[in-house]
Scaffold this active site. Sequence first.
Site, mmCIF file in Angstrom:
data_model
loop_
_atom_site.group_PDB
_atom_site.id
_atom_site.type_symbol
_atom_site.label_atom_id
_atom_site.label_comp_id
_atom_site.label_asym_id
_atom_site.label_seq_id
_atom_site.Cartn_x
_atom_site.Cartn_y
_atom_site.Cartn_z
ATOM 1 N N GLU A 34 0.926 -1.474 -0.044
ATOM 2 C CA GLU A 34 -0.119 0.010 0.050
ATOM 3 C C GLU A 34 0.989 1.212 0.026
ATOM 4 O O GLU A 34 0.787 2.149 1.096
ATOM 5 C CB GLU A 34 -0.971 -0.106 1.154
ATOM 6 N N GLU A 80 -5.164 -8.567 0.723
ATOM 7 C CA GLU A 80 -5.925 -8.036 2.059
ATOM 8 C C GLU A 80 -7.232 -8.045 1.886
ATOM 9 O O GLU A 80 -7.545 -7.535 0.924
ATOM 10 C CB GLU A 80 -5.242 -6.901 2.561
HETATM 11 O O1 IFM Z 1 -4.419 -2.921 9.290
HETATM 12 C C1 IFM Z 1 -4.104 -2.462 7.687
HETATM 13 C C2 IFM Z 1 -2.820 -3.232 7.158
HETATM 14 O O2 IFM Z 1 -1.613 -3.103 7.842
HETATM 15 C C3 IFM Z 1 -2.895 -2.525 5.831
HETATM 16 N N1 IFM Z 1 -4.227 -2.651 5.231
HETATM 17 C C4 IFM Z 1 -5.074 -2.415 5.448
HETATM 18 C C5 IFM Z 1 -5.576 -2.809 7.291
HETATM 19 C C6 IFM Z 1 -6.636 -2.184 7.952
HETATM 20 O O3 IFM Z 1 -6.748 -1.109 8.023
#
Ligand code: IFM
Length: 474
Positions: free
Chosen positions: A169, A364
């Site tokens: 990210e 994710e």
């Molecule tokens: O916890 C975070 C993760 O570290 C990165 N993506 C989003 C998740 C939820 O906010």
Amino acid sequence: MADRHRTELPASFVIGTATASYQIEGATTEDGRGASIWDTLALRPGAIADGSTGDVADDHYHRVGEDVALMADLGVDAYRFSIAWPRIQATGTGAPNQKGLDFYRRLAETLRESGITPWATLYHWDLPQTLEEQGGWLNRDTAYRFAEYSALTVEALGDVVDHWITLNEPWCSSFLGYASGVHAPGRQEGVLAAHAAHHLLLGHGLALPEIRRAAPEATVGTTLNLYSIRAATDSADDVDAARRIDGLGNRFFLDPVLRGSYPADVLDDLGDGEWFAENATPADLELISAPIDFMGINFYSRHTLRAGTPRDEASAYPGSEFVEFVDTGAAKTLMGWEIHPDGLVDVVEMVHDIAPELPIYITENGSAYADIVSEDGSVDDLERTDYLQKHLAACADAVERGLPLQGYFVWSLMDNWEWAWGYSRRFGIVHVDYDTQVRTPKTSAKWLAGYLGGPLGAGAAEGAPENAAAAAAG
Ligand code: IFM
């Protein structure tokens, strides 16, 4: 839930869980680990909602065996974790710290012995503090340091890890870290955040050949947080508002990686074309757009936009001053993020439209809820279970449409330190009691184990509701 199981997805489809180093490891001063920008930000008064730090987090550093055993009980195929740069190089340069490498080797080996494939992310936000003091991601040199760190990490671990993700990210690392300042290093530098984004992407580009040299058989990709985007109406102004946010959040990262150029409209919105013309050289963009083996997408929500008048808080995000995020009335998680499982198909299509041959993984996806712990310690998280079911169904939908989606990782294996929210937001399918460090699989974990055929699911799937949200509603 007896009638839904992973056979709705191809046998080769990878299903795993994900975490990140600073959010779970703790042991922040052990075995030669240096300080990261998050250790520093956590100490700044007011930066973290509950005033906590990641000093202990899930104490995963000391509980690798237990945590891998949990995953084996779930029956997952893979585990995505991240490597803490300051464990490998305390100050971001120099010879690797053997104890840091040993920790990740032990984790990867334990996973492999349990039949779980390790997927390692090299940068999930814990920049060594020393590098931040030299300018952090605003300093081009940090990209070269990242490539060196990546090289020596993959040289050391390439025999036990076959799947590498360079960045997690980069939008968050740059715009939340250097524009709004709600993430580490907590700076408010306006448009300079876009320069941080370029240096992060350059780091990715410089690291790619190093990783390929060190582990020629490995697959290498990167992970972007992409949003499904809609305009609230067909009006030209609303459509333009949607263009802006799609540009800043999605295309500003997708285009350089997949097309070798920054989107001109976004540079215009940022008013920063000159810097990019001088500094984001064709040579940089050639590195950044070198072929990758997969694109990782972190998918959480959809944004619906309409044109708006300048807002104070928007000024923290250069280029987004004239837009408003519309509340569509869709159900939300505790983060306030609207739930749109079909948006998952949108973001997969978004990547596929640019790079039709590229395999895609959802690296994710998950949800925070205000979990209630019953007297017997159980957590009946029906909303999270429903969220998970619906997003796995969206994966099946994407695959059915012929999109090259090849895997899905639940965020997160267990409750953990949610950055500026500290311990106040729980995303885990396994509950963590932060006083005792006892891990308790929630209903969502049992459901997933039933779906995957893992030992924890035996018997659980039969009793599980067909549609958890309907059951939650009574
Ligand atoms: O916890 C975070 C993760 O570290 C990165 N993506 C989003 C998740 C939820 O906010």
